[in-house]
Design a protein around this motif. Structure first.
Motif, PDB file in Angstrom:
ATOM      1  N   LEU A  90       0.816  -1.272  -0.104  1.00 58.07           N
ATOM      2  CA  LEU A  90       0.083  -0.086  -0.210  1.00 58.07           C
ATOM      3  C   LEU A  90       0.892   1.353  -0.023  1.00 58.07           C
ATOM      4  O   LEU A  90       1.439   1.613   0.988  1.00 58.07           O
ATOM      5  CB  LEU A  90      -0.987   0.177   1.170  1.00 58.07           C
ATOM      6  N   LEU A 125       0.245  -0.613  -4.646  1.00 57.01           N
ATOM      7  CA  LEU A 125      -1.077   0.086  -4.909  1.00 57.01           C
ATOM      8  C   LEU A 125      -1.014   1.558  -4.485  1.00 57.01           C
ATOM      9  O   LEU A 125      -0.737   1.879  -3.252  1.00 57.01           O
ATOM     10  CB  LEU A 125      -2.360  -0.719  -3.715  1.00 57.01           C
ATOM     11  N   PRO A 127      -3.404   4.609  -3.693  1.00 53.32           N
ATOM     12  CA  PRO A 127      -4.641   5.371  -3.638  1.00 53.32           C
ATOM     13  C   PRO A 127      -4.381   6.987  -3.387  1.00 53.32           C
ATOM     14  O   PRO A 127      -3.296   7.125  -2.643  1.00 53.32           O
ATOM     15  CB  PRO A 127      -5.495   4.764  -2.714  1.00 53.32           C
ATOM     16  N   VAL A 164      -9.961  -0.325  -1.939  1.00 53.22           N
ATOM     17  CA  VAL A 164      -8.628  -0.707  -2.049  1.00 53.22           C
ATOM     18  C   VAL A 164      -8.287  -1.924  -1.480  1.00 53.22           C
ATOM     19  O   VAL A 164      -7.554  -2.810  -2.158  1.00 53.22           O
ATOM     20  CB  VAL A 164      -7.940   0.423  -1.232  1.00 53.22           C
ATOM     21  N   LEU A 184      -5.285   3.585  -7.562  1.00 54.67           N
ATOM     22  CA  LEU A 184      -6.714   3.436  -6.953  1.00 54.67           C
ATOM     23  C   LEU A 184      -7.494   4.511  -6.669  1.00 54.67           C
ATOM     24  O   LEU A 184      -7.780   4.752  -5.522  1.00 54.67           O
ATOM     25  CB  LEU A 184      -6.520   2.682  -6.011  1.00 54.67           C
TER      26      LEU A 184
END
Length: 267
Positions: A90, A125, A127, A164, A184
């Protein structure tokens, strides 16, 4: 076996929930004891080795008090020694972008680079802000006080944390996402005042905002990221979430409606 770090946090708890619902073997890692989990600390190599024993993939996030890549680099090193196949990290939108001579999310970028250099499979990822960040402001909303707006009228496509987490589980279990870096985003860019107005409409009560013009009192890493977002750096939408999940990304309004009771509890 999937190891979930940050298992009690905003994203990690949803990852654990989804893995449980799907009957997938997993191990929740936390610095404190969890039922059925493993207690470990990023600064304790022996505890990381125990947590990673028999693990095939890792969902990796850390939330150190001060920005640092050290924790995630330590876990990456331990994961390589333990024979882990893949890390899903993340990260954050804009990491590596330059803003006024500084690097946005430099600690995320450093961890990403270490993971890529490790020889393990990986998915990053990235976001933007989470819709759930508004829960931080429940005491102010309850008191009728304005909530601080750091980003002015700049927009970003805030994302539902549940989406997510769903993307993370897909990446952890499907090698088609190996070697991919995903931004994302939610389905539409919204300014902070627009988000507050949506929250007010759903709650049926005023939600006021107050402008914060000076960012120099924020921690240096946070100030760079906020300044980048304030300049419009995060004002875009991608199709990464719909492509991963096979459905549209959830809207901010839907998230607010689904969590209306949590705000009502503070009223």
């Amino acid at each position: 076996m999937i190891l979930v770090t940050g298992a009690t946090g905003t994203i990690g708890r949803h990852v654990v929930r989804l893995l449980t619902e799907r009957g997938l073997p997993h191990r929740a890692m936390s610095r404190r004891a969890l039922p059925g989990g493993v207690r470990a600390d990023f600064t304790d190599p022996d505890s990381l080795a125990r947590a990673l024993a028999g693990v095939d993939a890792v969902f990796l996030l850390s939330a150190p008090p001060e920005p640092t890549a050290d924790h995630e680099i330590a876990l990456t090193t331990a994961a390589r020694s333990a024979g882990v196949r893949k890390i899903v990290k993340l990260s954050a939108i804009g990491s590596g972008a330059l803003f006024e001579g500084a690097t946005v999310g430099w600690w995320h970028l450093a961890a990403e680079e270490a993971i890529e250099a490790s020889g393990l499979a990986w998915t990053m990822l990235r976001p933007p802000s989470f819709a759930s960040n508004f829960l931080w402001y429940r005491p102010l909303i309850e008191a009728g006080e304005p909530i601080p707006n750091l980003t002015g009228d700049a927009r970003q496509a805030v994302v539902d944390p549940r989406d997510v987490a769903a993307a993370a589980v897909t990446a952890l279990t499907d090698p088609a996402h190996d070697g991919q870096r995903y931004d994302l985003t939610g389905p539409a860019p919204l300014s902070f005042p627009e988000q507050a107005a949506t929250l007010a409409a759903v709650l049926g009560r005023p939600v006021r905002v107050t402008e914060v013009d000076r960012l120099d009192q924020l921690p240096a890493g946070m100030a760079t990221g906020v300044g980048w977002a304030r300049s419009g750096g995060a004002d875009y939408v991608t199709e990464h979430l719909p492509r991963i999940l096979g459905r549209p990304a959830g809207s901010f309004e839907r998230w607010v409606r689904d969590h209306r009771r949590e705000f009502a509890a503070a009223a």
